[in-house]
Design an enzyme around this catalytic site. Structure first.
Site, PDB file in Angstrom:
ATOM      1  N   HIS A 177     -10.598   1.139   2.113  1.00  0.00           N
ATOM      2  CA  HIS A 177     -10.295   1.893   2.961  1.00  0.00           C
ATOM      3  C   HIS A 177     -11.377   1.993   4.096  1.00  0.00           C
ATOM      4  CE1 HIS A 177      -8.598   5.953   4.907  1.00  0.00           C
ATOM      5  NE2 HIS A 177      -9.816   5.914   5.445  1.00  0.00           N
ATOM      6  N   HIS A 201       0.966  -1.124  -0.079  1.00  0.00           N
ATOM      7  CA  HIS A 201      -0.003   0.315  -0.021  1.00  0.00           C
ATOM      8  C   HIS A 201       1.072   1.346   0.124  1.00  0.00           C
ATOM      9  CE1 HIS A 201      -3.848   2.082   1.491  1.00  0.00           C
ATOM     10  NE2 HIS A 201      -3.124   2.887   1.204  1.00  0.00           N
ATOM     11  N   ASP A 234       1.253   2.579   3.449  1.00  0.00           N
ATOM     12  CA  ASP A 234       0.490   3.845   3.395  1.00  0.00           C
ATOM     13  C   ASP A 234       1.419   5.165   3.418  1.00  0.00           C
ATOM     14  OD1 ASP A 234      -1.918   5.049   2.669  1.00  0.00           O
ATOM     15  OD2 ASP A 234      -2.413   5.222   4.834  1.00  0.00           O
ATOM     16  N   LYS A 242      -9.345  -0.255  -5.423  1.00  0.00           N
ATOM     17  CA  LYS A 242      -9.298   0.520  -4.109  1.00  0.00           C
ATOM     18  C   LYS A 242     -10.684   1.165  -4.195  1.00  0.00           C
ATOM     19  CE  LYS A 242      -7.997   2.201  -0.267  1.00  0.00           C
ATOM     20  NZ  LYS A 242      -6.689   2.894  -0.069  1.00  0.00           N
ATOM     21  N   HIS A 262      -4.463  -0.790   5.859  1.00  0.00           N
ATOM     22  CA  HIS A 262      -4.157   0.020   7.145  1.00  0.00           C
ATOM     23  C   HIS A 262      -5.068  -0.188   8.163  1.00  0.00           C
ATOM     24  CE1 HIS A 262      -6.936   2.771   5.406  1.00  0.00           C
ATOM     25  NE2 HIS A 262      -6.001   3.319   4.308  1.00  0.00           N
ATOM     26  N   HIS A 320       1.355   5.381  -1.776  1.00  0.00           N
ATOM     27  CA  HIS A 320       0.658   6.672  -2.427  1.00  0.00           C
ATOM     28  C   HIS A 320       2.341   7.189  -3.161  1.00  0.00           C
ATOM     29  CE1 HIS A 320      -3.074   6.612  -0.964  1.00  0.00           C
ATOM     30  NE2 HIS A 320      -2.737   6.344   0.392  1.00  0.00           N
TER      31      HIS A 320
HETATM   32  O1  DOR Z   1      -3.354   9.438   6.111  1.00  0.00           O
HETATM   33  C1  DOR Z   1      -3.830   9.251   4.799  1.00  0.00           C
HETATM   34  N1  DOR Z   1      -3.327   9.720   3.553  1.00  0.00           N
HETATM   35  N2  DOR Z   1      -4.601   8.063   4.523  1.00  0.00           N
HETATM   36  C2  DOR Z   1      -5.189   7.996   3.511  1.00  0.00           C
HETATM   37  O2  DOR Z   1      -6.081   6.981   3.380  1.00  0.00           O
HETATM   38  C3  DOR Z   1      -4.748   8.737   2.133  1.00  0.00           C
HETATM   39  C4  DOR Z   1      -3.690   9.338   2.347  1.00  0.00           C
HETATM   40  C5  DOR Z   1      -3.002  10.161   1.327  1.00  0.00           C
HETATM   41  O3  DOR Z   1      -3.554   9.957   0.155  1.00  0.00           O
HETATM   42  O4  DOR Z   1      -2.426  11.270   1.484  1.00  0.00           O
HETATM   43 ZN    ZN Z   2      -3.554   4.970   1.630  1.00  0.00          ZN
END
Ligand code: DOR
Ligand code: ZN
Length: 333
Positions: free
Chosen positions: A132, A13, A238, A95, A166, A15
């Site tokens: 999520h 997971h 995450d 997702k 998460h 970003h």
């Molecule tokens: O804290 C987070 N940031 N939780 C998420 O689910 C998304 C993520 C983000 O994209 O910044």
């Molecule tokens: Zn995330």
């Protein structure tokens, strides 16, 4: 010197964002990991094949020179069975964000059970559903409340592989043993911090994320499951970069950036609990089995050699900036 080698670690997971941010953060994951699940919450979201192909190629370019398989995801919406069939060869899963639950999720799902036809098709095509899992309730209760939704989904679609992303609560850990088709990712930070670390003293914006860190008993349940290499629990960091000025301000964005320190953090944590022997399962083997993956061969050596966590990577402040970790990555092959 104390050493451990990990075979093909996977971050299930991550970003990566796009443009300049992608160029800064993708190599940091791609150097330490053999693969990772790339989240689709861009603006606009990655929710059609054209955008998926564009994003896949952007991610691949950003990872050039590293042995790293990006496992792409689509942003859940009301897809037709034909959309899903066409997408299946290019994705690891879809997702689902409840609308408004977190960063860039405004286009998420309003009413989850109104999407039954999409879950039917995903189950038939054996496309995993990544979720999520938070309601719009009181912030500390959102995940526990969402466990009812997980139960409903797992019961009604028993062959749909569902990843609770998460997880942060004891209750969610319990669901792993109750439903064959539920599995979960957990972040390194949720294995370590509680709400106290974020807000018990001076506010720590770089520890603020969704779902928010919870109570000590929740953290302990997550940690116990990870240290014992629970077969249905996978590392999913995450890691969620935001520029410093979006974190150190009123209206702090949610997201903890850990990509470059995940493996050293975990080595330190697992060593402290005499569980280094279970780290391989947690960072790779469980994910390979649960997702039927064969990642590229890659050996990461960690040694008990201190590393200082930098203050910044590009414009992003990492978790624990300026602190020392007792382990570091010392070889990659
Ligand atoms: O804290 C987070 N940031 N939780 C998420 O689910 C998304 C993520 C983000 O994209 O910044
Ligand atoms: Zn995330």
């Amino acid at each position: 010197m104390m050493e451990i080698t990990l075979q093909s670690p996977l971050d299930m997971h991550i970003h990566f964002r796009q443009d300049e941010m992608l160029k800064v953060v993708a190599p940091l994951s791609a150097q330490h990991f053999a693969g990772g699940v790339i989240m689709p919450n861009l603006l606009p979201p990655v929710d059609n094949l054209d955008r998926l192909h564009w994003y896949t190629s952007e991610v691949q370019q950003a990872c050039v020179g590293h042995t790293f398989d990006p496992y792409m995801t689509l942003f859940f919406r009301d897809y037709t069975a034909q959309d899903l069939e066409l997408a299946k060869p290019h994705i690891i899963g879809i997702k689902l964000y409840p609308a408004g639950a977190t960063t860039n999720s405004d286009g998420g799902v309003q009413e989850i059970m109104s999407m039954a036809h999409v879950f039917d098709a995903m189950q038939e095509l054996d496309i995993p559903l990544l979720v999520h899992g938070e309601t719009h309730g009181f912030v500390m209760d959102r995940e526990d409340e969402f466990c009812e939704v997980y139960r409903a989904l797992a019961t009604r679609w028993p062959r749909l592989r569902i990843t609770m992303e998460h997880i942060t609560t004891q209750k969610a850990v319990g669901l792993l043993d109750e439903f064959e088709n539920l599995r979960a990712t957990v972040t390194p930070h949720h294995l370590i911090i509680t709400l106290d670390d974020l807000a018990g003293g001076m506010l720590q914006p770089h520890l603020f994320c969704k779902p928010i860190a919870k109570r000590p008993e929740d953290r302990d349940a997550l940690l116990q499951a990870a240290l014992s290499a629970h077969p249905k629990l996978m590392l999913g960091s995450d890691s969620a970069p935001h520029p410093r000025d979006k974190k150190e301000c009123p209206g702090c964005a949610a997201g903890v950036f850990t990509a470059p320190i995940i493996l050293p953090m975990l080595a330190e944590l697992f060593e402290r609990h005499n569980a280094l022997a279970n780290l391989q399962a947690f960072v790779s083997d469980n994910a390979q089995r649960l997702y039927k993956l064969t990642p590229p061969a890659k050996t990461i050596t960690l040694s008990k050699t201190a590393m200082m966590i930098p203050e910044l990577y590009g414009s992003v402040v990492p978790m624990w900036a300026g602190r020392e970790l007792s382990w570091s990555v010392t070889a990659i092959s």
